[in-house]
Scaffold this motif. Structure first.
Motif, PDB file in Angstrom:
ATOM      1  N   ARG A 190     -17.151  -5.555  26.655  1.00 51.53           N
ATOM      2  CA  ARG A 190     -16.629  -5.854  27.985  1.00 51.53           C
ATOM      3  C   ARG A 190     -16.086  -7.274  28.053  1.00 51.53           C
ATOM      4  O   ARG A 190     -15.015  -7.525  28.616  1.00 51.53           O
ATOM      5  N   SER A 191     -16.829  -8.212  27.472  1.00 56.13           N
ATOM      6  CA  SER A 191     -16.397  -9.610  27.489  1.00 56.13           C
ATOM      7  C   SER A 191     -15.102  -9.790  26.719  1.00 56.13           C
ATOM      8  O   SER A 191     -14.181 -10.480  27.172  1.00 56.13           O
ATOM      9  N   ARG A 192     -15.022  -9.162  25.560  1.00 58.74           N
ATOM     10  CA  ARG A 192     -13.814  -9.318  24.738  1.00 58.74           C
ATOM     11  C   ARG A 192     -12.607  -8.636  25.374  1.00 58.74           C
ATOM     12  O   ARG A 192     -11.501  -9.171  25.323  1.00 58.74           O
ATOM     13  N   LEU A 193     -12.821  -7.465  25.954  1.00 59.96           N
ATOM     14  CA  LEU A 193     -11.712  -6.782  26.621  1.00 59.96           C
ATOM     15  C   LEU A 193     -11.233  -7.567  27.831  1.00 59.96           C
ATOM     16  O   LEU A 193     -10.024  -7.653  28.091  1.00 59.96           O
ATOM     17  N   ALA A 194     -12.183  -8.147  28.574  1.00 57.05           N
ATOM     18  CA  ALA A 194     -11.807  -8.956  29.741  1.00 57.05           C
ATOM     19  C   ALA A 194     -11.012 -10.179  29.307  1.00 57.05           C
ATOM     20  O   ALA A 194     -10.013 -10.547  29.933  1.00 57.05           O
ATOM     21  N   ALA A 195     -11.447 -10.816  28.212  1.00 59.81           N
ATOM     22  CA  ALA A 195     -10.736 -11.982  27.703  1.00 59.81           C
ATOM     23  C   ALA A 195      -9.343 -11.606  27.211  1.00 59.81           C
ATOM     24  O   ALA A 195      -8.367 -12.327  27.439  1.00 59.81           O
TER      25      ALA A 195
ATOM     26  N   SER B  91      -5.927 -12.954  28.828  1.00 57.16           N
ATOM     27  CA  SER B  91      -4.926 -13.669  28.035  1.00 57.16           C
ATOM     28  C   SER B  91      -3.560 -13.008  28.134  1.00 57.16           C
ATOM     29  O   SER B  91      -2.534 -13.692  28.183  1.00 57.16           O
ATOM     30  N   CYS B  92      -3.550 -11.682  28.189  1.00 53.41           N
ATOM     31  CA  CYS B  92      -2.273 -10.966  28.342  1.00 53.41           C
ATOM     32  C   CYS B  92      -1.654 -11.256  29.708  1.00 53.41           C
ATOM     33  O   CYS B  92      -0.444 -11.478  29.813  1.00 53.41           O
ATOM     34  N   CYS B  93      -2.498 -11.264  30.755  1.00 50.92           N
ATOM     35  CA  CYS B  93      -1.986 -11.556  32.094  1.00 50.92           C
ATOM     36  C   CYS B  93      -1.454 -12.971  32.175  1.00 50.92           C
ATOM     37  O   CYS B  93      -0.411 -13.234  32.781  1.00 50.92           O
ATOM     38  N   CYS B  94      -2.178 -13.919  31.564  1.00 52.66           N
ATOM     39  CA  CYS B  94      -1.740 -15.311  31.579  1.00 52.66           C
ATOM     40  C   CYS B  94      -0.445 -15.479  30.803  1.00 52.66           C
ATOM     41  O   CYS B  94       0.395 -16.317  31.142  1.00 52.66           O
TER      42      CYS B  94
END
Length: 335
Positions: free
Chosen positions: A285-290, A294-297
């Protein structure tokens, strides 16, 4: 009902089952994606789960085609779809059981060498046996139109075959029933072993600072060991009920609610596995959120207010707790 020996599939049932297929498709893809992109998480249980997801992905695709078409007679694409879904569905049963067997040998028997040595046999059995059975069914013209009596629009074993009950058993039901027996036994034994190990570790709670952090892992593993067989049976039982009702000649097998539950249960396994082994795993979950952050940013315009947030060093970085602390390298279901 469409007829005494034909079950009608309504449009709303098609929509619901196609949505279920879509969830399983994306769930299976996500499991495969997490295995491919993060090499440090490629434990053997995750590898077995990835193979299971390949079978579930193929199953979701073939079932979605059958539900979309809702076959009314036997045709070449009916046989092709029935063959693919038969192979994928049976393979999924085998891989589901092999994951349980691997975890049992590794965790309860504490024999990693034996568990790893069985992986090659898992491939031979989980791919080879379903392929052999499916090939035989196709060559003997057993796969075909079943009037949705034991399906939801897709094709499986033709009811015209005099020995269709035997082939329904060989191409799925016997393995399904065995899974009902094997999975609860395996996971109950694993749960008992985890509880014993946790109790032994708890005796040293006053002098071990790391015991508290292990409690969360034990609790999550315990929940997963409980949920895995329950979810599997809850999803598959509707198919088994309709099969038994067919054997009894009961018209209850054509009840719209039962047909809908059958369609959802047969097609939702990939989504269920994704929920258990990806969404319920803190590290992933943490890695997918990151990754999502990063993709959104990356797509955020420089002048937008969000760009200031993305420039912060900790904006898209997973916490230490979600990265290293929960990165379990062993075969635990949390890894």
């Amino acid at each position: 009902m469409a007829g005494r020996n034909e079950t009608e599939v309504y449009v709303y049932q098609q929509v619901v089952v196609l949505f279920s297929c879509a969830l399983s498709f994306f769930g299976s893809v996500l499991i495969i994606f997490t295995y491919v992109i993060w090499t440090d998480l490629r434990t053997t249980p995750r590898k077995l789960l990835m193979y299971l997801s390949v079978a579930d992905l193929l199953s979701a695709i073939s079932y979605s085609y059958g539900v979309w078409r809702v076959f009314k007679s036997e045709s070449w694409d009916c046989v092709a779809q029935g063959a693919i879904s038969t192979f994928a569905n049976t393979s999924s049963f085998f891989w589901t059981v092999t994951v349980a067997i691997y975890l049992y040998i590794y965790i309860v028997k504490s024999n990693q060498r034996l568990a790893d040595g069985l992986v090659s046999w898992f491939h031979i059995i989980s791919w080879g046996v379903p392929f052999g059975i499916t090939a035989a069914a196709v060559c003997l013209h057993k796969i075909g139109y079943d009037a949705s009596e034991v399906s939801v629009g897709w094709c499986w074993i033709s009811l015209k075959a005099s020995d269709h009950v035997l082939w329904m058993m060989l191409t799925g039901k016997i393995w399904e029933l065995l899974a009902y027996l094997i999975l609860p036994v395996m996971y109950v034994l694993i749960k008992k072993h985890i509880h014993r190990a946790h109790s032994a570790l708890s005796e040293y709670r006053p002098i071990l600072a790391s015991v508290r952090s292990s409690d969360a892992h034990t609790s999550m593993a315990d929940r997963k060991m409980t949920l895995i067989p329950i979810i599997f049976i809850a999803l598959r039982i509707w198919s088994t009920i309709r099969f038994l009702l067919l054997l009894l000649g009961s018209p209850a097998r054509q009840h719209p609610m039962l047909v809908t539950l059958h369609g959802i249960g047969n097609t939702l396994q990939g989504a269920a596995n994704c929920t258990l082994f990806v969404l319920f795993t803190q590290l992933l979950r943490s890695r997918l959120a990151a990754l999502l952050c990063s993709c959104c940013c990356w797509y955020t315009a420089p002048e937008s207010p969000a760009s200031d947030y993305c420039e912060r060093p900790s904006a898209c970085a997973p916490s230490a707790r979600g990265s290293r602390a929960q990165d379990i390298s062993g075969p635990s279901v949390n890894s």
